[in-house]
Design a protein around this motif. Structure first.
Motif, PDB file in Angstrom:
ATOM      1  N   SER A  67       0.852  -1.187   0.000  1.00 19.83           N
ATOM      2  CA  SER A  67       0.000   0.000   0.000  1.00 19.83           C
ATOM      3  C   SER A  67       0.892   1.243   0.000  1.00 19.83           C
ATOM      4  N   ALA A 112       1.910   1.665  -9.765  1.00 22.14           N
ATOM      5  CA  ALA A 112       0.541   1.124  -9.843  1.00 22.14           C
ATOM      6  C   ALA A 112      -0.277   1.548  -8.626  1.00 22.14           C
ATOM      7  N   LEU A 113       0.350   1.568  -7.449  1.00 24.48           N
ATOM      8  CA  LEU A 113      -0.350   2.022  -6.242  1.00 24.48           C
ATOM      9  C   LEU A 113      -0.717   3.501  -6.371  1.00 24.48           C
ATOM     10  N   ALA A 115      -1.214   5.113  -9.208  1.00 29.89           N
ATOM     11  CA  ALA A 115      -2.247   5.234 -10.245  1.00 29.89           C
ATOM     12  C   ALA A 115      -3.629   4.894  -9.698  1.00 29.89           C
ATOM     13  N   LYS A 116      -3.686   3.954  -8.748  1.00 30.43           N
ATOM     14  CA  LYS A 116      -4.975   3.610  -8.128  1.00 30.43           C
ATOM     15  C   LYS A 116      -5.575   4.807  -7.413  1.00 30.43           C
ATOM     16  N   VAL A 117      -4.727   5.574  -6.743  1.00 32.06           N
ATOM     17  CA  VAL A 117      -5.185   6.699  -5.949  1.00 32.06           C
ATOM     18  C   VAL A 117      -5.348   7.962  -6.791  1.00 32.06           C
ATOM     19  N   TYR A 118      -4.364   8.258  -7.648  1.00 35.81           N
ATOM     20  CA  TYR A 118      -4.334   9.537  -8.350  1.00 35.81           C
ATOM     21  C   TYR A 118      -4.681   9.453  -9.841  1.00 35.81           C
ATOM     22  N   GLY A 119      -4.977   8.282 -10.334  1.00 38.99           N
ATOM     23  CA  GLY A 119      -5.251   8.111 -11.756  1.00 38.99           C
ATOM     24  C   GLY A 119      -3.984   7.801 -12.503  1.00 38.99           C
ATOM     25  N   PRO A 120      -4.118   7.350 -13.761  1.00 36.86           N
ATOM     26  CA  PRO A 120      -2.944   6.885 -14.512  1.00 36.86           C
ATOM     27  C   PRO A 120      -1.882   7.954 -14.763  1.00 36.86           C
TER      28      PRO A 120
END
Length: 126
Positions: A67, A112-113, A115-120
């Motif tokens: 995380s 990748a973590l 991108a999950k939170v802030y977008g790609p």
């Protein structure tokens, strides 16, 4: 078992005197190796254990955070600032100094973590 003779033991052949820079690099490499060897025990309280190695007088710590909280603990523990981070493919690389030795922390999966939170592309979300 055959042992190879040292060519510098031959009469008339002498080893060159090491330069101060070579001796300094050797000391730096030994210090980096010691830090890398003790890293698993030193960081056993961290969320994911590091794979530590040393080469060229630099320590490398590779972690697999689960995380962003795990990643934040690593960067806080090592005193790394966000401006020192570079995303390289599936990993984030941070350069810093550990006990007077050049070091880098490699976080596998951190982009990748993020991108999950802030977008790609790290876009701001309202």
């Amino acid at each position: 078992m055959t042992t190879l003779a040292d060519p510098f033991e031959t009469p008339g052949r002498t080893r060159p005197t090491p330069t101060p820079a070579a001796l300094a690099l050797l000391a730096q490499c030994r210090k980096a190796k010691t830090i890398a060897d003790t890293a698993p025990a030193r960081f056993e309280e961290m969320p994911t254990p590091p794979a530590a190695s040393a080469a060229g007088g630099e320590v490398q710590l590779v972690v697999h955070p689960q995380s962003l909280t795990d990643w934040a603990r690593w960067t806080a523990e090592l005193g790394i600032h966000t401006h020192r981070m570079t995303n390289v493919g599936p990993a984030t690389v941070c350069r810093f100094e550990l006990d007077g030795v050049r070091a880098r922390l490699i976080g596998i999966g951190v982009p990748a973590l993020l991108a999950k939170v802030y977008g790609p592309k790290g876009a701001h979300h309202a």
